[in-house]
Design an enzyme around this catalytic site. Sequence first.
Site, PDB file in Angstrom:
ATOM      1  N   GLN A  19      -6.233  -5.344 -34.255  1.00 42.30           N
ATOM      2  CA  GLN A  19      -6.636  -4.882 -35.582  1.00 42.30           C
ATOM      3  C   GLN A  19      -6.762  -6.051 -36.564  1.00 42.30           C
ATOM      4  O   GLN A  19      -7.660  -6.068 -37.415  1.00 42.30           O
ATOM      5  CB  GLN A  19      -5.628  -3.859 -36.108  1.00 42.30           C
ATOM      6  CG  GLN A  19      -6.040  -3.150 -37.377  1.00 42.30           C
ATOM      7  CD  GLN A  19      -7.180  -2.160 -37.182  1.00 42.30           C
ATOM      8  OE1 GLN A  19      -7.502  -1.813 -36.052  1.00 42.30           O
ATOM      9  NE2 GLN A  19      -7.804  -1.722 -38.270  1.00 42.30           N
ATOM     10  N   GLU A  56      10.162  -4.766  -9.039  1.00 48.34           N
ATOM     11  CA  GLU A  56       8.772  -4.495  -9.401  1.00 48.34           C
ATOM     12  C   GLU A  56       8.673  -4.078 -10.865  1.00 48.34           C
ATOM     13  O   GLU A  56       7.780  -4.526 -11.593  1.00 48.34           O
ATOM     14  CB  GLU A  56       8.200  -3.390  -8.516  1.00 48.34           C
ATOM     15  CG  GLU A  56       6.753  -3.040  -8.845  1.00 48.34           C
ATOM     16  CD  GLU A  56       6.155  -2.001  -7.914  1.00 48.34           C
ATOM     17  OE1 GLU A  56       5.028  -1.534  -8.185  1.00 48.34           O
ATOM     18  OE2 GLU A  56       6.807  -1.642  -6.914  1.00 48.34           O
ATOM     19  N   PHE A 106      -6.032   2.117  -5.291  1.00 49.78           N
ATOM     20  CA  PHE A 106      -5.523   1.278  -6.378  1.00 49.78           C
ATOM     21  C   PHE A 106      -4.636   0.144  -5.843  1.00 49.78           C
ATOM     22  O   PHE A 106      -3.610  -0.179  -6.450  1.00 49.78           O
ATOM     23  CB  PHE A 106      -4.737   2.101  -7.408  1.00 49.78           C
ATOM     24  CG  PHE A 106      -5.438   3.322  -7.921  1.00 49.78           C
ATOM     25  CD1 PHE A 106      -6.797   3.305  -8.195  1.00 49.78           C
ATOM     26  CD2 PHE A 106      -4.745   4.507  -8.131  1.00 49.78           C
ATOM     27  CE1 PHE A 106      -7.453   4.431  -8.665  1.00 49.78           C
ATOM     28  CE2 PHE A 106      -5.386   5.641  -8.611  1.00 49.78           C
ATOM     29  CZ  PHE A 106      -6.745   5.603  -8.879  1.00 49.78           C
ATOM     30  N   ALA A 125       0.840  -1.202   0.000  1.00 45.75           N
ATOM     31  CA  ALA A 125       0.000   0.000   0.000  1.00 45.75           C
ATOM     32  C   ALA A 125       0.874   1.251   0.000  1.00 45.75           C
ATOM     33  O   ALA A 125       1.281   1.753   1.048  1.00 45.75           O
ATOM     34  CB  ALA A 125      -0.929  -0.014   1.216  1.00 45.75           C
ATOM     35  N   GLY A 132     -10.048  -7.772 -36.708  1.00 45.06           N
ATOM     36  CA  GLY A 132     -11.189  -7.046 -37.245  1.00 45.06           C
ATOM     37  C   GLY A 132     -12.244  -6.816 -36.172  1.00 45.06           C
ATOM     38  O   GLY A 132     -11.936  -6.623 -34.994  1.00 45.06           O
TER      39      GLY A 132
END
Length: 385
Positions: free
Chosen positions: A342, A248, A160, A128, A345
């Site tokens: 992409q 990290e 978060f 945290a 499609g």
Amino acid sequence: MSLFTSTAAWVTDEHRMFADMAGRFMDDELSPNIETWVENGVVDRDFWRKAGETGLMAGAIPEEYGGVGGGMGFDAITAYEQGARGDAGWGYGIQSIVTHYLTAYGSEDQKKKWLPKLASGELVGALAMTEPSTGSDVQAVRTTAEKDGNSYRLNGSKIFITNGQTADLIIVAAKTDKTAGARGVSLIVVETDGCEGFRRGRNLKKLGMKGNDTAELFFEDVKVPMTNLLGPEEGQGFYQLMKQLPWERLNIAIMALGAIDFAIGETVKYVQERKAFGKRVMDFQNTRFKLAECKTKAEVLRSFINDCIGKLEAGELDAATASMAKYWGSEVQNEIMHECLQLFGGYGFMMEYPIARLYADARVQMIYGGTNEVMKELIARSLDV
């Protein structure tokens, strides 16, 4: 695919066997559950325990604390094998980071108490640092830890936080001296079971990584024993964070490589089967050129990551090089996800195809662990000497 290059000097037979074992476990226990975790917004605790029983989280933990006693390369393998199944939900990366904080800075009692349970999956860890008003600027945290007899009283909030809904053991960055800037930051370990004044916010709704429980955490006069201070004295937190950030950041790059390999593999299968204008999509020059570009970028990244892991194992991975791995790995990941989607499609826009989830999961890689703009600044500082 594999994390390893053929010339990676850090790789041993033990690493290869561990990778085979980790890959089989991911195929049997992780891949079939990804969609369920995405729907539920959390990884089942049963999976954590199974991973612990298999030894996936114990590779770099010393044997005397319930681990295998290997190096960081074993953690790198677990991270890659997860990413190579197209998963970003299991919060193993943070679990690994927490174990390394404890291994590096924990007292003997702390290591004996917590490391075996982290290795077994009995405990889930969280880190945290981030607050609503502070992101990459760790020294500006406002959460405080004030002495109260033989305890600290924690007050503040974090946001978060990966594994936030399930974590039993949380390393909290807090100010033990509000007047000392970076030298006033300390790391304090909070055991959440029965912890009065500790509260979890809702499971945050995110663009991607929906299988991971990410939460806001609240500390209101949370009483923590002074023996839960990480390190021999107060004020070491900023230094400890800076020393551990290279792993990290490299871990983010490793996860990126795994996701890239998965995305390229899925895309190749799709364009080999999909037909347009009377021929396979794979037979169009644009498709072949785009995939050639993606594959080349992946192999360049793989070589760089293996070099970084070798330096990490030797204790030589510096902050600038780790920042390069994080910045470049996440940038390349996002570029490749864009190109692969992409080629699918309209089906690439459908969540039933993993490429859509991978595209969404990739975006945050350029934000957490220090934004890529911060990474560039750290790299630039290494040049301006």
